[in-house]
Design a protein around this motif. Structure first.
Motif, PDB file in Angstrom:
ATOM      1  N   ARG A  11      -3.500  -3.306  -2.781  1.00 19.80           N
ATOM      2  CA  ARG A  11      -3.913  -3.547  -1.306  1.00 19.80           C
ATOM      3  C   ARG A  11      -5.001  -4.369  -1.325  1.00 19.80           C
ATOM      4  O   ARG A  11      -6.042  -4.517  -2.148  1.00 19.80           O
ATOM      5  CB  ARG A  11      -4.454  -2.288  -0.633  1.00 19.80           C
ATOM      6  CG  ARG A  11      -4.468  -2.332   0.838  1.00 19.80           C
ATOM      7  CD  ARG A  11      -3.435  -2.567   1.733  1.00 19.80           C
ATOM      8  NE  ARG A  11      -2.417  -1.509   1.615  1.00 19.80           N
ATOM      9  CZ  ARG A  11      -2.323  -0.675   2.544  1.00 19.80           C
ATOM     10  NH1 ARG A  11      -3.296  -0.308   3.522  1.00 19.80           N
ATOM     11  NH2 ARG A  11      -1.578   0.583   2.353  1.00 19.80           N
ATOM     12  N   LYS A 140      -0.883   5.726   1.739  1.00 22.03           N
ATOM     13  CA  LYS A 140      -1.446   6.202   3.059  1.00 22.03           C
ATOM     14  C   LYS A 140      -2.768   6.419   2.943  1.00 22.03           C
ATOM     15  O   LYS A 140      -3.672   6.039   3.799  1.00 22.03           O
ATOM     16  CB  LYS A 140      -0.897   7.814   3.095  1.00 22.03           C
ATOM     17  CG  LYS A 140       0.482   7.647   3.616  1.00 22.03           C
ATOM     18  CD  LYS A 140       1.196   8.897   3.811  1.00 22.03           C
ATOM     19  CE  LYS A 140       2.841   8.930   4.075  1.00 22.03           C
ATOM     20  NZ  LYS A 140       3.320  10.331   3.935  1.00 22.03           N
ATOM     21  N   THR A 143      -4.264   3.004   3.592  1.00 24.36           N
ATOM     22  CA  THR A 143      -4.538   2.532   4.826  1.00 24.36           C
ATOM     23  C   THR A 143      -5.904   3.141   5.451  1.00 24.36           C
ATOM     24  O   THR A 143      -6.347   2.549   6.449  1.00 24.36           O
ATOM     25  CB  THR A 143      -3.132   3.102   5.814  1.00 24.36           C
ATOM     26  OG1 THR A 143      -2.215   2.262   5.078  1.00 24.36           O
ATOM     27  CG2 THR A 143      -3.220   2.787   7.242  1.00 24.36           C
TER      28      THR A 143
END
Length: 162
Positions: A11, A140, A143
């Motif tokens: 990410r 998750k 995030t």
């Protein structure tokens, strides 16, 4: 089944490497974002000696069932701030992980552009039937990390995190 699958998740964040690295290793920051939605880290369980050979631990607790706990105990086999850390971890309480077989967690922080950071997580080995679920868990959590970093206004423009 043989544990032979490594989970890889990436990410990119619009924050400098020192800022993102700190979110992973500082207990008061780690507590804010670790755990999938519906889970939290118990603050009084966070311990860490952030150096080569240093030990670290934390306990994730299910919000709606505090008796469901996942304990992570690790030792850093590499620690180069703000570039990378590698930890050999024993995880108990997660039904998809054999607590007698350590996992390796490698987290790399790569400079992207002027102030961006690419985080690359490599963890395993997992049994093939649970690897996908753990990859989704990391997605998750990343995030949650993105939301945490965006919520710290002092760092929104680089601040002291460079």
């Amino acid at each position: 089944m043989t544990a032979n699958v490594m989970v890889v998740v990436e990410r990119q964040f619009d924050f400098p490497r020192p800022r993102v690295f700190r979110a992973w290793v500082e207990p008061h920051e780690l507590k804010q974002w670790r755990g999938s939605p519906g889970w939290h880290v118990e603050e009084d369980t966070l311990e860490g000696d952030h150096k080569l050979g240093g030990r670290h631990t934390h306990v994730k607790v299910r919000d709606n069932d505090p008796t469901t706990r996942v304990v992570t105990n690790g030792v850093y086999s590499e620690f180069f701030e703000p570039d990378v850390f590698v930890s050999r971890e024993q995880i108990t309480g997660d039904p998809g992980i054999d607590p007698t077989k350590p996992l390796e967690l490698r987290v790399e922080f790569t400079k992207m552009g002027r102030d961006g950071t690419l985080v690359r997580i490599i963890q395993g080995p997992y049994d093939p039937d649970v690897a996908g679920w753990h990859g989704e868990g990391w997605e998750k959590e990343l995030t949650r990390l993105a939301n945490f970093l965006a919520g710290t206004g002092e760092y929104a423009t680089g601040g002291d995190g460079r």
